[in-house]
Structure formats: structure tokens, C-alpha cells
Design a protein around this motif. Structure first.
Motif, mmCIF file in Angstrom:
data_model
loop_
_atom_site.group_PDB
_atom_site.id
_atom_site.type_symbol
_atom_site.label_atom_id
_atom_site.label_comp_id
_atom_site.label_asym_id
_atom_site.label_seq_id
_atom_site.Cartn_x
_atom_site.Cartn_y
_atom_site.Cartn_z
ATOM 1 N N THR A 31 0.835 -1.202 0.000
ATOM 2 C CA THR A 31 0.000 0.000 0.000
ATOM 3 C C THR A 31 0.867 1.248 0.000
ATOM 4 O O THR A 31 0.581 2.232 -0.698
ATOM 5 N N ASP A 32 1.968 1.222 0.777
ATOM 6 C CA ASP A 32 2.894 2.353 0.755
ATOM 7 C C ASP A 32 3.514 2.507 -0.633
ATOM 8 O O ASP A 32 3.688 3.623 -1.128
ATOM 9 N N ARG A 35 1.395 4.414 -2.828
ATOM 10 C CA ARG A 35 1.465 5.856 -2.582
ATOM 11 C C ARG A 35 2.602 6.471 -3.386
ATOM 12 O O ARG A 35 2.501 7.595 -3.888
ATOM 13 N N GLN A 208 2.327 14.291 5.536
ATOM 14 C CA GLN A 208 2.420 12.882 5.150
ATOM 15 C C GLN A 208 2.136 11.998 6.349
ATOM 16 O O GLN A 208 2.815 12.079 7.363
ATOM 17 N N GLN A 255 3.939 13.047 -3.873
ATOM 18 C CA GLN A 255 2.926 12.224 -3.223
ATOM 19 C C GLN A 255 2.284 12.938 -2.042
ATOM 20 O O GLN A 255 1.286 12.468 -1.492
ATOM 21 N N LYS A 259 -1.653 16.191 -3.451
ATOM 22 C CA LYS A 259 -2.991 16.053 -2.878
ATOM 23 C C LYS A 259 -3.752 17.376 -3.017
ATOM 24 O O LYS A 259 -3.163 18.463 -2.909
#
Length: 307
Positions: A31-32, A35, A208, A255, A259
Motif C-alpha cells: 500500500t505504501d 502511494r 504525510q 505524493q 494532494k
């Protein structure tokens, strides 16, 4: 004469490399890793759109792993006229590497970026700003002109002191107190120009979320950081004399700043900064060129005793 504010964005394309550099030997979390892919794709595209909107040229520091894994994205950055700099291979913490490992990473990274960009990189920033006593010596050895990792100053470029030549005695309580009660030596300047690093102008710690990094938060209100960044700029601008200059280097990550809420922060910040006379948005290599030519004030870095 009006004062000059040379503002610069340094973008670290850590992408997947920062997540697979686990340092503790544990497997990377997929999952990281996802990202990191977001940053290398969606994040980069959104930031390029932002720079186009405000006609800003920036400096992108990329681990060679990111460049080899996402070469089309790197070429897209180059095609927009931005600068590419060094940032390790897989975001290795330099302080954990042997001198030979550091040399090997530099050699490989320079080769990769030169082949992909067609231009030898001039600048370097240490992954996580974690340097070593060999760092500056090796940058000189490999002909790297500038660094963006040290913090002797926060608003002026300078020639960075060489930690390899500037000695200090670390406190070791297993020995008599007389062993460590000594001043550090006189700082010996290198030929490497420093564009100051600044944790308080970095998007990673506040924005983060990382369950394995105690220094990260992830849910800080963007208004808090916006005010913090504006306060720093406002102080530098106020204290800069007429005819003088200062630099304002912001460090971000696709990353994180890719956003939506952080992108809106950057839009507000850029428009607010642009309301000041004498503002110029430049790459870090442009700052270095002006500093070396004598067009910027810059500072000398002093300290230590002749021991």
C-alpha cells in the motif's frame, strides 16, 4: 534599488524508492508502494500543471530508481524546462552507508540521470537530509556544484563547510569529562554551494501520514502550514535591505503536494508571494549561477576555534 526575493521549489521525486528503503529489513508495504506510484504519476502531473499555471521553473531531485522506473515522467518534467538533480538511488540514508557505498550510489545515480536527461546533474540533496562526514568531500570529488541538505543559514546561499575537515568531539560519558570538553574546530569551507535546507519549509512532516515515522503527522490543517511559510517569507522580506536579496527554498514531494488540499495551499502561497515587489521564481541552479557570479549577497559561515 528594490530588494530581490529568489523563490525556489525543490521537488523530491521519492516515488517508490522511499518506501522500499525500509532500513529495518522488513518487507515494504504494498500500500505504501502504491502511494509512491501515485506521487510519480498523478502527483507529478498535477504539479506540472501548477507550475504551468504560474509560469514557474523548478528543480526536481530524483532518486535514480524513480528515474529508471518512471522515465516518461522524468522526460515530461525536462520537456517543461525544469531542472533535474540527484537524490540517491533508492533514497538511501547517507549516514548509514560506508564511504564506498556512498561513492557507488553517486556514480550510478549520475550515470542514470545523465543518460535519461542528456545533461549531467549539477545539484544534490540528501535523502531525508541525512548526511555524512564524507558527503561534501564526495560531492567535490564527483564535480557536483551545489547541495540542498545543510542548515547553517536559512535564507542565504553560502559555500558549505566540509564536515570531514571541520572536527568536533562527541560527548562520550564512558570517558573522563576532559575528553569531550573541547570546542569544535574552525569551519573549513568547500567549493560546494549550499542552497539552505529547512524542515519548516518542507511538506513531508506535517502532511504525510506514516505509521512508522514518528516525525510525520498527516492531518495538519493546511492553514497552519500556510501561515508558518508566510511568516518566514514575511520576516526575510522585511529584514532584507533595499538592494539586497534572499532565497526562499521550499521542499515538497509529489505524493504529498499532489494532494488537492496541499495544491490549493501552494496556489494561495504563490499568489500571496507574487504580491511582493522583487519576487522571482527560479531554479536552484539559477541561484547557484548568480551566487557564483557575485550578483547575490550570500553569507560566509563562521564558527569554531583554531584547534
Amino acid at each position: 534599488m528594490p530588494k530581490r526575493a529568489l523563490c525556489s521549489y525543490g521537488i523530491d521525486i521519492d516515488a517508490v524508492s522511499g518506501w522500499i528503503n525500509t532500513r529495518d529489513g522488513k518487507p515494504a508495504n504494498p500500500t505504501d508502494v502504491s502511494r509512491g506510484v501515485f506521487g510519480a504519476t498523478v502527483g507529478i502531473d498535477r504539479l506540472l500543471k501548477l507550475w504551468d499555471k504560474y509560469n514557474i521553473k523548478t528543480t526536481w531531485f530524483t532518486p535514480a530508481h524513480s528515474a529508471e522506473s518512471f522515465p516518461a515522467q522524468i522526460r515530461k518534467i525536462i520537456g517543461k524546462g525544469h531542472e533535474i538533480g540527484l537524490h540517491g538511488y533508492t533514497h538511501e540514508f547517507v549516514s548509514t552507508l560506508s564511504e564506498q557505498q556512498q561513492r557507488d550510489v553517486l556514480e550510478k545515480s549520475i550515470k542514470v540521470l545523465t543518460e535519461i536527461t542528456g545533461k549531467r546533474p549539477r545539484g544534490w540533496t540528501a535523502p531525508a537530509w541525512s548526511t555524512s562526514k564524507e558527503t561534501v568531500k564526495l560531492l567535490e570529488e564527483f564535480g557536483i556544484e551545489y547541495d540542498h541538505s545543510f542548515m547553517h543559514h536559512d535564507s542565504q546561499p553560502y559555500y558549505v563547510p566540509d564536515p570531514y575537515l571541520s572536527t568536533y568531539t562527541e560527548t562520550d560519558v564512558s570517558k573522563p569529562a576532559a575528553h569531550w570538553m573541547l570546542p569544535m574546530s574552525t569551519l573549513k569551507l568547500s567549493s560546494v554551494v549550499e542552497i539552505p535546507a529547512n524542515w519548516h519549509l518542507d511538506d513531508w512532516p506535517p502532511f504525510q501520514l506514516s505509521l512508522s515515522q514518528a516525525s510525520t503527522h498527516g492531518f495538519v490543517d493546511t492553514a497552519v502550514v500556510e501561515r508558518l511559510w508566510k511568516d518566514q517569507f514575511e520576516y526575510f522580506y522585511r529584514e532584507c535591505p533595499d538592494g539586497g536579496s534572499f532565497v526562499f527554498p521550499i521542499s515538497i514531494h509529489p505524493q504529498v503536494s499532489g494532494k488537492p488540499q496541499v495544491l490549493l495551499l501552494h496556489e494561495r502561497l504563490i499568489e500571496w508571494i507574487n504580491g511582493h515587489e522583487g519576487v522571482e521564481w527560479v531554479t536552484m541552479e539559477q541561484i547557484v549561477d548568480e551566487f557564483k557570479s557575485g550578483k547575490l549577497n550570500g553569507v560566509g559561515v563562521e564558527g569554531g576555534a583554531d584547534v
